[in-house]
Design a protein around this motif. Structure first.
Motif, PDB file in Angstrom:
ATOM      1  N   LYS A  36      91.086  61.705  33.320  1.00  0.00           N
ATOM      2  CA  LYS A  36      90.514  60.400  32.977  1.00  0.00           C
ATOM      3  C   LYS A  36      90.728  60.096  31.499  1.00  0.00           C
ATOM      4  O   LYS A  36      90.475  60.938  30.638  1.00  0.00           O
ATOM      5  CB  LYS A  36      89.029  60.398  33.325  1.00  0.00           C
ATOM      6  CG  LYS A  36      88.439  59.032  33.595  1.00  0.00           C
ATOM      7  CD  LYS A  36      87.033  59.157  34.169  1.00  0.00           C
ATOM      8  CE  LYS A  36      87.033  59.734  35.567  1.00  0.00           C
ATOM      9  NZ  LYS A  36      85.680  59.768  36.182  1.00  0.00           N
ATOM     10  N   GLY A  37      91.212  58.911  31.216  1.00  0.00           N
ATOM     11  CA  GLY A  37      91.480  58.507  29.843  1.00  0.00           C
ATOM     12  C   GLY A  37      92.877  58.861  29.359  1.00  0.00           C
ATOM     13  O   GLY A  37      93.309  58.375  28.305  1.00  0.00           O
ATOM     14  N   ARG A  38      93.589  59.697  30.110  1.00  0.00           N
ATOM     15  CA  ARG A  38      94.950  60.098  29.725  1.00  0.00           C
ATOM     16  C   ARG A  38      95.999  59.597  30.716  1.00  0.00           C
ATOM     17  O   ARG A  38      97.124  59.301  30.310  1.00  0.00           O
ATOM     18  CB  ARG A  38      95.050  61.627  29.627  1.00  0.00           C
ATOM     19  CG  ARG A  38      94.116  62.243  28.614  1.00  0.00           C
ATOM     20  CD  ARG A  38      94.396  63.735  28.447  1.00  0.00           C
ATOM     21  NE  ARG A  38      94.180  64.487  29.680  1.00  0.00           N
ATOM     22  CZ  ARG A  38      95.115  65.222  30.272  1.00  0.00           C
ATOM     23  NH1 ARG A  38      96.337  65.300  29.751  1.00  0.00           N
ATOM     24  NH2 ARG A  38      94.846  65.901  31.375  1.00  0.00           N
ATOM     25  N   PHE A  39      95.638  59.542  31.979  1.00  0.00           N
ATOM     26  CA  PHE A  39      96.575  59.119  33.028  1.00  0.00           C
ATOM     27  C   PHE A  39      96.175  57.735  33.527  1.00  0.00           C
ATOM     28  O   PHE A  39      95.000  57.373  33.522  1.00  0.00           O
ATOM     29  CB  PHE A  39      96.540  60.081  34.207  1.00  0.00           C
ATOM     30  CG  PHE A  39      97.126  61.446  33.943  1.00  0.00           C
ATOM     31  CD1 PHE A  39      97.449  61.877  32.663  1.00  0.00           C
ATOM     32  CD2 PHE A  39      97.351  62.320  35.000  1.00  0.00           C
ATOM     33  CE1 PHE A  39      97.980  63.139  32.435  1.00  0.00           C
ATOM     34  CE2 PHE A  39      97.884  63.576  34.805  1.00  0.00           C
ATOM     35  CZ  PHE A  39      98.199  63.986  33.506  1.00  0.00           C
ATOM     36  N   ALA A  40      97.177  56.999  34.019  1.00  0.00           N
ATOM     37  CA  ALA A  40      96.915  55.687  34.605  1.00  0.00           C
ATOM     38  C   ALA A  40      97.789  55.499  35.837  1.00  0.00           C
ATOM     39  O   ALA A  40      99.016  55.662  35.754  1.00  0.00           O
ATOM     40  CB  ALA A  40      97.178  54.586  33.593  1.00  0.00           C
ATOM     41  N   ILE A  41      97.149  55.152  36.943  1.00  0.00           N
ATOM     42  CA  ILE A  41      97.874  54.868  38.172  1.00  0.00           C
ATOM     43  C   ILE A  41      98.012  53.364  38.332  1.00  0.00           C
ATOM     44  O   ILE A  41      97.095  52.604  37.997  1.00  0.00           O
ATOM     45  CB  ILE A  41      97.165  55.498  39.396  1.00  0.00           C
ATOM     46  CG1 ILE A  41      98.028  55.379  40.644  1.00  0.00           C
ATOM     47  CG2 ILE A  41      95.786  54.886  39.606  1.00  0.00           C
ATOM     48  CD1 ILE A  41      97.473  56.179  41.833  1.00  0.00           C
ATOM     49  N   SER A  42      99.157  52.939  38.818  1.00  0.00           N
ATOM     50  CA  SER A  42      99.388  51.519  39.061  1.00  0.00           C
ATOM     51  C   SER A  42     100.359  51.378  40.237  1.00  0.00           C
ATOM     52  O   SER A  42     100.956  52.368  40.671  1.00  0.00           O
ATOM     53  CB  SER A  42      99.947  50.830  37.811  1.00  0.00           C
ATOM     54  OG  SER A  42     101.199  51.394  37.443  1.00  0.00           O
ATOM     55  N   ARG A  43     100.485  50.173  40.729  1.00  0.00           N
ATOM     56  CA  ARG A  43     101.411  49.952  41.843  1.00  0.00           C
ATOM     57  C   ARG A  43     102.051  48.585  41.723  1.00  0.00           C
ATOM     58  O   ARG A  43     101.466  47.650  41.170  1.00  0.00           O
ATOM     59  CB  ARG A  43     100.683  50.093  43.181  1.00  0.00           C
ATOM     60  CG  ARG A  43      99.641  49.051  43.473  1.00  0.00           C
ATOM     61  CD  ARG A  43      98.808  49.423  44.705  1.00  0.00           C
ATOM     62  NE  ARG A  43      99.619  49.482  45.913  1.00  0.00           N
ATOM     63  CZ  ARG A  43      99.247  50.140  47.014  1.00  0.00           C
ATOM     64  NH1 ARG A  43      98.100  50.799  47.046  1.00  0.00           N
ATOM     65  NH2 ARG A  43     100.032  50.139  48.080  1.00  0.00           N
ATOM     66  N   ASP A  44     103.251  48.483  42.277  1.00  0.00           N
ATOM     67  CA  ASP A  44     103.967  47.216  42.366  1.00  0.00           C
ATOM     68  C   ASP A  44     104.303  47.031  43.841  1.00  0.00           C
ATOM     69  O   ASP A  44     105.262  47.624  44.346  1.00  0.00           O
ATOM     70  CB  ASP A  44     105.233  47.263  41.499  1.00  0.00           C
ATOM     71  CG  ASP A  44     105.962  45.932  41.468  1.00  0.00           C
ATOM     72  OD1 ASP A  44     105.746  45.105  42.375  1.00  0.00           O
ATOM     73  OD2 ASP A  44     106.754  45.720  40.543  1.00  0.00           O
ATOM     74  N   ASN A  45     103.510  46.242  44.527  1.00  0.00           N
ATOM     75  CA  ASN A  45     103.696  46.095  45.972  1.00  0.00           C
ATOM     76  C   ASN A  45     105.005  45.388  46.316  1.00  0.00           C
ATOM     77  O   ASN A  45     105.546  45.582  47.407  1.00  0.00           O
ATOM     78  CB  ASN A  45     102.512  45.366  46.584  1.00  0.00           C
ATOM     79  CG  ASN A  45     101.281  46.247  46.673  1.00  0.00           C
ATOM     80  OD1 ASN A  45     101.372  47.480  46.558  1.00  0.00           O
ATOM     81  ND2 ASN A  45     100.125  45.637  46.861  1.00  0.00           N
ATOM     82  N   ALA A  46     105.516  44.602  45.394  1.00  0.00           N
ATOM     83  CA  ALA A  46     106.799  43.936  45.644  1.00  0.00           C
ATOM     84  C   ALA A  46     107.959  44.926  45.638  1.00  0.00           C
ATOM     85  O   ALA A  46     109.000  44.683  46.255  1.00  0.00           O
ATOM     86  CB  ALA A  46     107.039  42.855  44.595  1.00  0.00           C
ATOM     87  N   LYS A  47     107.756  46.055  44.941  1.00  0.00           N
ATOM     88  CA  LYS A  47     108.801  47.087  44.860  1.00  0.00           C
ATOM     89  C   LYS A  47     108.464  48.323  45.695  1.00  0.00           C
ATOM     90  O   LYS A  47     109.187  49.321  45.634  1.00  0.00           O
ATOM     91  CB  LYS A  47     109.007  47.506  43.398  1.00  0.00           C
ATOM     92  CG  LYS A  47     109.535  46.396  42.507  1.00  0.00           C
ATOM     93  CD  LYS A  47     109.759  46.900  41.092  1.00  0.00           C
ATOM     94  CE  LYS A  47     110.339  45.797  40.214  1.00  0.00           C
ATOM     95  NZ  LYS A  47     110.551  46.267  38.818  1.00  0.00           N
ATOM     96  N   ASN A  48     107.361  48.270  46.442  1.00  0.00           N
ATOM     97  CA  ASN A  48     106.936  49.417  47.253  1.00  0.00           C
ATOM     98  C   ASN A  48     106.852  50.692  46.419  1.00  0.00           C
ATOM     99  O   ASN A  48     107.232  51.783  46.870  1.00  0.00           O
ATOM    100  CB  ASN A  48     107.907  49.649  48.424  1.00  0.00           C
ATOM    101  CG  ASN A  48     107.753  48.618  49.520  1.00  0.00           C
ATOM    102  OD1 ASN A  48     106.943  47.697  49.408  1.00  0.00           O
ATOM    103  ND2 ASN A  48     108.523  48.750  50.566  1.00  0.00           N
TER     104      ASN A  48
END
Length: 127
Positions: free
Chosen positions: A65-77
């Motif tokens: 927590k505070g060091r990693f970040a999860i994200s997603r781009d649904n247009a690019k799967n």
């Protein structure tokens, strides 16, 4: 069944950064929670981060927590894991995972929740 392919692992010095990517195929990506897990030698696979199907909710292990970040781009799967301020104890094989069920509104963070897994990508952090 969904197919998951991770990339972006490698060797980095402590304090450095890496960005992992996971591309999914085989079903409607935008309907499913996605997660990242890791497994170090001799240890059990552990939860790192998860993101809801619409990206509105994210969850992290206390250790990242505070060091990693999860994200997603649904247009690019594609789902990402940005890892900053890396430590030697972050060394592990990192796995991308997809939820078993679509459009869930509960918190999805355990290995049992995820039914599809990638092959893993090695992250090594030197001291």
């Amino acid at each position: 069944q969904v197919q998951l392919v991770e990339s972006g692992g490698g060797l980095v010095q402590a304090g450095g950064s890496l960005r992992l990517s996971c591309v999914a195929s085989g079903r409607t990506f935008s309907n499913y929670y996605m997660g990242w897990f890791r497994q170090a030698p001799g240890k059990e696979r552990e939860f790192v981060a998860a993101i809801s199907w619409n990206g509105g909710r994210t969850y992290y292990a206390d250790s990242v927590k505070g060091r990693f970040a999860i994200s997603r781009d649904n247009a690019k799967n594609t789902v990402y894991l940005q890892m900053n301020s890396l430590k030697p104890e972050d060394t592990a094989v990192y796995y991308c995972a997809a939820d078993r069920n679509p459009l869930r509104t509960i918190v999805v963070v355990t290995t049992a929740d995820f039914g599809s897994w990638g092959q893993g990508t090695q992250v090594t952090v030197s001291s």
